[in-house]
Design an enzyme around this catalytic site. Structure first.
Site, PDB file in Angstrom:
ATOM      1  N   HIS A  44     -10.627  51.599  13.594  1.00  0.00           N
ATOM      2  CA  HIS A  44     -10.891  51.669  12.164  1.00  0.00           C
ATOM      3  C   HIS A  44      -9.800  50.982  11.350  1.00  0.00           C
ATOM      4  O   HIS A  44     -10.081  50.368  10.321  1.00  0.00           O
ATOM      5  CB  HIS A  44     -11.009  53.140  11.737  1.00  0.00           C
ATOM      6  N   SER A  89     -17.685  52.083   5.380  1.00  0.00           N
ATOM      7  CA  SER A  89     -18.496  53.103   6.052  1.00  0.00           C
ATOM      8  C   SER A  89     -17.811  54.459   6.010  1.00  0.00           C
ATOM      9  O   SER A  89     -16.587  54.558   5.984  1.00  0.00           O
ATOM     10  CB  SER A  89     -18.714  52.699   7.513  1.00  0.00           C
ATOM     11  N   HIS A  90     -18.630  55.495   5.997  1.00  0.00           N
ATOM     12  CA  HIS A  90     -18.157  56.864   6.227  1.00  0.00           C
ATOM     13  C   HIS A  90     -19.209  57.562   7.084  1.00  0.00           C
ATOM     14  O   HIS A  90     -19.707  58.643   6.756  1.00  0.00           O
ATOM     15  CB  HIS A  90     -17.915  57.596   4.904  1.00  0.00           C
ATOM     16  N   HIS A  92     -19.328  58.662  10.589  1.00  0.00           N
ATOM     17  CA  HIS A  92     -19.053  59.848  11.411  1.00  0.00           C
ATOM     18  C   HIS A  92     -18.829  61.103  10.564  1.00  0.00           C
ATOM     19  O   HIS A  92     -19.423  62.152  10.837  1.00  0.00           O
ATOM     20  CB  HIS A  92     -17.843  59.596  12.314  1.00  0.00           C
ATOM     21  N   ARG A 111     -11.231  54.244  -4.875  1.00  0.00           N
ATOM     22  CA  ARG A 111      -9.776  54.034  -4.917  1.00  0.00           C
ATOM     23  C   ARG A 111      -9.409  52.623  -4.466  1.00  0.00           C
ATOM     24  O   ARG A 111      -8.469  52.025  -4.988  1.00  0.00           O
ATOM     25  CB  ARG A 111      -9.067  55.087  -4.056  1.00  0.00           C
TER      26      ARG A 111
END
Length: 726
Positions: A44, A89-90, A92, A111
């Site tokens: 990531h 992406s978020h 999981h 942010r």
């Protein structure tokens, strides 16, 4: 604590990676240092499997101010105005805890945008769920939509566009991709590169808790049957605190106090401090006993790896501490000087004046592993759909089934939960080809849209990659915008699998080809690997977010029919490509064959001429033809209006279903007043653009020769029933 093989594996590191760590340190790491390497070397944060391929993407252009490598991309829209945008992406976290996973995905991408000096003006999303019949889908859908709406609505940023799709490939690994767009002045853009020695390193925002620890590592691994156990790694968001943080940062940005600023996103304090110092080729020393904590007895390990939300790290100019402190105290936020920049080129971590960890920054950044993973080309299926063996279906029945399906029903149930009009600059809401946002107090606007196509990418990754960029391009063109640049969120399975890595590599080649030909550079993005559970990977799902410029707001366009007895033309050739189509999937449950061919020359020529026609005010409505084909696009133009269509089938047509439901690319539908038709025809003929006059608009009814005639109010009702009944 002794570093064991089990501990190394728990931190997501391979044995060979741990050996490299020991060589770089010339010793064994302690637990804190192991955790920091785990955070910075995971997929990531390090892009270790994708960087080799990402560097081939076109990232520069006349309008590009900042490409990939910063918190977000920056483009020039003239008049000293800049647009800053990114998608991330978020996935999981949203599967484990849908509300907070989706909410903190929105908070994190916001942010990324305002840390660069932009005031956010729009939010978008691309969300993918499993089969509607899967036992988890309904609760995941409700949670994610509520999380997106809850965070965006509370902070006061309009959620203006997106897509929601269902497919069994996402049964055990949903996708939640959030995009944010902000506006800034070109001379007020802030970057994360640290500069200067002995400068104050300041922690601002919320206090640090134990939520989100190992969140980035969790996002860099496949799920298994114990995914529920990972709920503690999901962050908890507070949009009201984020609003305060945004306003405080933007206020401080009005003067020359800030040297650099970085969001504490994935890997929290670790990634923000490492990225700032390594980009500036400096060292950084942090005194962790000064970190504001909301929980008792937090260890340096927990402080460095926490992913608590609504936090920033700022490096200030000398003597600006008091001034900055006053601003953050006014907004009721923590402001603490927790360290200094140094000339050591090391990350030095102290707790109660004792060094708890010390790592050369290049070991965490430039010397992080980069893999050239093996990949294989997709073996193209030779299966051909034998249409002669398929049970015959009426055109009307097929259209009704598609319009009443989960993927093609009206999404008002979702979009009504999002405040689309807050800030009062939304000129065109979701539901059109692209949303339109006015640049505040000006006559110009931007168009924004997101798109994906997993079935095309699965069948032929290179073509799928090309297609999704072109789809995004057409959506911007269709509302009267000149496409400028894209951001991408690349959602794939396990990159250690050569077939999956091949899907990624070939999709990137396709994206590259389209972006280069269309002069549509990539300025930011995100890679999300390891999307799968128990070795079952999702279909490749690259998501493209595009931004285009509309010089005059009065030149905008939408896709709804406006008048009775207008001429309807189709730009681009219809060959009747049905393989990999919505028609075959929804009517016959067949998803086979190859996606339609992408002709980039036609895409560019057709799009540029449509844009010229829009700018000359010669057209009433424009809609691109994509999934579902011509008939679905015509229905979308009719529903919600008083105008249907009267379509004449071409002479010598041998297969009506192929003609009306084929998904050939590069096509647009235009509604034109009769008095403007000759002018439009002249433009198209002068530029050798293929077009067909297929019929006209009419009041109340949707009609195709003698094959179907249905009231458009009934079509609208059919299109709106799925979510109400789900």
């Amino acid at each position: 604590m002794k570093i064991t093989n089990q501990l190394i594996e728990k931190h997501g590191l391979k044995p060979e990676e741990y050996s490299t760590i020991k060589k770089l340190l010339k010793r064994e790491p302690n637990l804190l240092e192991l955790g920091i390497f785990s955070a910075m070397w995971n997929e990531h944060c390090s892009y270790k499997s994708s960087r080799k391929h990402l560097k081939n993407l076109p990232t520069k252009g006349k309008k590009v101010i900042q490409g990939p490598g910063e918190n977000a991309g920056v483009i020039d829209i003239g008049d000293d105005d800049a647009i800053i945008f990114k998608i991330e992406s978020h996935n999981h976290p949203s599967y484990i805890e849908p509300y907070q996973g989706a909410a903190t995905g929105v908070g994190g991408i916001l942010r990324d945008v305002f840390t660069m000096g932009a005031r956010p003006i729009a939010l978008l999303n691309s969300i993918h769920f499993g089969s509607p019949s899967h036992f988890k889908t309904k609760s995941l859908l409700n949670g994610v939509v509520s999380g997106i709406g809850g965070y965006g609505n509370c902070i006061g940023i309009p959620t203006v566009a997106g897509e929601t799709k269902f497919n069994s490939t996402y049964n055990e690994n949903i996708l939640v991709n959030a995009m944010a767009v902000g506006h800034a002045k070109k001379d007020k853009i802030f970057y994360s590169k640290a500069k200067g020695l002995n400068k104050s390193v300041v922690y601002v925002g919320s206090k640090t808790g134990r939520d989100g620890i190992h969140g980035a590592s969790m996002a860099s691994a496949e799920f298994d049957e114990n995914s529920e156990d990972k709920k503690p790694t999901v962050q908890v968001g507070d949009p009201f605190t984020e609003k305060l943080l945004m306003e405080a940062c933007l206020e401080l940005m009005k003067d020359k106090s800030i040297i650099s600023i970085q969001d504490m996103g994935a890997a929290g304090l670790t990634s923000s401090s490492v990225e700032m110092a390594s980009k500036g080729e400096l060292g950084i020393e942090l005194h962790l006993d000064k970190v504001p904590c909301r929980e008792e007895n937090m260890t340096p390990y927990e402080m460095m790896l926490s992913e608590s939300q609504e936090r920033m790290l700022i490096i200030l100019e000398d003597g600006k501490e008091k001034h900055a402190n006053e601003i953050f105290k006014k907004w009721d936020l923590d402001f603490v000087v927790i360290g200094r920049t140094t000339n050591t080129n090391k990350l030095t971590l102290k707790y109660n004046n004792k060094i708890e960890g010390e790592i050369p920054l290049d070991a965490l950044a430039s010397k992080a592993p980069i893999y050239d993973r093996k990949w294989v080309k997709k073996k193209l299926t030779k299966n051909k759909v034998d249409f002669k063996k398929l049970k015959k279906v009426k055109i009307e029945d097929a259209l009704i089934k598609i319009l009443s399906s989960a993927n093609h029903s009206d999404k008002n149930w979702i979009t009504s939960q999002y405040d689309q009009m807050v800030m009062c600059d939304t000129a065109q809401k979701s539901g059109a080809d692209a949303a339109i946002i006015r640049i505040h107090n000006k006559e110009k606007a931007i168009a924004v849209t997101v798109d994906s196509s997993s079935n095309y990418c699965k069948a032929h990754p290179l073509t799928g990659g090309k297609q999704i960029v072109c789809e995004n391009w057409r959506n911007l063109i269709s509302v009267g915008a000149k496409p400028i640049a894209i951001t991408n969120c690349l959602n794939f399975g396990n990159p250690e699998n050569p077939k999956i890595m091949g899907e990624f590599a070939e999709c990137l080649i396709g994206i590259k080809e389209s972006c280069e030909f269309l002069n549509f550079p990539v300025v930011s993005g995100n890679v999300s690997f390891y999307n799968g559970t128990n070795k079952k990977n999702i279909s490749p799902t690259p998501v493209i977010g595009g931004v285009g410029l509309i010089q005059k707001l009065k030149k905008t366009m939408d896709h709804k029919f406006k008048k009775d007895d207008s001429i309807i033309i189709v730009i681009g050739k219809t060959f009747g490509h049905l393989e990999q189509s919505v028609f075959l999937e929804e009517i016959y449950s067949i998803l086979d064959g190859q996606p339609p061919e992408i002709n980039l020359i036609n895409e560019k020529n057709n799009g540029e001429n449509v844009l010229e026609i829009i700018n000359k005010n010669l057209v009433n409505a424009v809609h691109d033809i994509s999934t579902g084909g011509l008939l679905v696009a015509l229905a979308e133009m009719s529903m919600g209006t008083n105008y249907g269509v009267k379509i004449n089938k071409p002479k010598n047509l041998t297969n009506s279903l192929k003609y009306f439901f084929g998904e050939d690319q590069g096509r647009y539908i235009l509604e034109i007043d009769k008095e403007n038709f000759e002018k439009v025809e002249k433009i198209l003929k002068n530029n050798n653009i293929f077009y067909e006059n297929i019929g006209s608009t009419q009041k109340d009814y949707f009609e195709i020769d003698k094959e179907m005639r249905i009231d458009i109010k009934e079509l609208y009702k059919i299109n709106n029933q799925w979510y109400n009944n789900y």
